[in-house]
Enzyme design. Structure first.
Site, PDB file in Angstrom:
ATOM      1  N   HIS A 154     -12.962  -8.592 -13.339  1.00 23.20           N
ATOM      2  CA  HIS A 154     -13.526  -8.543 -14.679  1.00 23.20           C
ATOM      3  C   HIS A 154     -14.114  -9.896 -15.073  1.00 23.20           C
ATOM      4  CE1 HIS A 154     -11.170  -4.827 -14.959  1.00 23.20           C
ATOM      5  NE2 HIS A 154     -11.894  -4.521 -16.020  1.00 23.20           N
ATOM      6  N   LYS A 158     -11.714 -11.835 -20.322  1.00 19.41           N
ATOM      7  CA  LYS A 158     -10.713 -10.775 -20.473  1.00 19.41           C
ATOM      8  C   LYS A 158      -9.340 -11.393 -20.664  1.00 19.41           C
ATOM      9  CE  LYS A 158      -9.117  -6.440 -18.413  1.00 19.41           C
ATOM     10  NZ  LYS A 158      -9.262  -5.714 -19.698  1.00 19.41           N
TER      11      LYS A 158
END
Length: 265
Positions: A154, A158
């Site tokens: 990601h 995040k």
């Protein structure tokens, strides 16, 4: 009659896409946007759409009282997600939540609140239809190839690791996989964490880098073969069909559903 929707986190990247999706669907109506630092300004002007006649509010509780909303779409943070759900459920507004980081205790207590209020809710670690299919395929594969590792990747902003998608995938795999510790019994990490975080005996690895959006591989190994399932969200628009589906499905729920896979045949 259109479903009236409040979007919490409307200024964010996911929230912006959700607002655009709602405005394009005649079955949905945007009631207002929520952002803790904005109040009274037009949602469209904030996110670059121009004036749309829908206000931004900085207080969700007040907005829930002011607007007769049907659904709250929450795309905020793990710190805000539970409180926002509780506020919505206590007003019998149905939450659709894309925030991850909920504990098992959170899920249990929120489920009890749904039952008390007879109001449905849906928490989805991932709204991308392709990601949901990947989870389902992974569960099927684990029946026959129980040695598996998950690599999730990601963007570097995040907040949680592993991702909610990875945890949900691992939980689905564990439903059909007999728990056992993978790897050599005398395996030694020369650097702590080199083998990732173990979930019921198999590793999950988290990668965080700028330029990524949301990506996951589930790699199965068997004698003389491997099987790799991979899903890539290269743009946040990939999550919008799932959010749209969740908004419409949650109107018919009276309990908490965890995972979009539960409402996709």
């Amino acid at each position: 009659m259109a479903i009236k929707v409040i979007v919490a986190g409307a200024k964010g990247r996911m929230g912006t896409e959700a607002v655009k999706m709602i405005l394009k669907d005649s079955e949905l109506q945007l009631a207002c946007g929520i952002d803790s630092k904005l109040d009274g300004v037009d949602v469209g002007e904030v996110i670059g759409l121009g004036h749309i006649g829908v206000p931004m509010h900085n207080d969700l509780e007040q907005a829930l009282e002011q607007y007769e909303a049907d659904v709250l779409v929450d795309l905020t943070t793990p710190q805000s997600g539970r409180r926002n759900m509780e506020l919505a459920l206590n007003k019998q507004v149905r939450p659709v939540v894309g925030t991850t980081g909920f504990s098992a205790q959170d899920i249990t207590e929120l489920s009890e609140l749904c039952q008390q209020q007879q109001t449905g809710a849906l928490i989805a670690p991932n709204f991308a239809i392709g990601a949901i299919l990947m989870m389902k395929f992974a569960k099927q594969a684990a029946k026959y190839m129980p040695d598996v590792e998950i690599i999730e990747m990601h963007h570097n902003q995040k907040l949680d690791a592993p991702s909610g998608t990875a945890i949900k995938t691992a939980e689905m795999i564990s439903e059909v996989r007999e728990e056992h510790r993978q790897g050599h019994p005398e395996e030694k990490e020369e650097i702590d964490g080199a083998r990732g975080a173990f979930f019921q005996g198999f590793p999950i690895h988290s990668v965080r880098l700028p330029g990524l959006v949301a990506h996951q591989q589930v790699i199965f190994g068997g004698e003389g073969q491997t099987l790799t399932l991979r899903h890539d969200s290269i743009d946040r628009s990939s999550f919008m069909p799932g959010i749209n589906l969740a908004i419409k499905k949650v109107m018919h729920l009276e309990e908490l559903v965890y995972g979009l896979d539960k409402i996709i045949d």
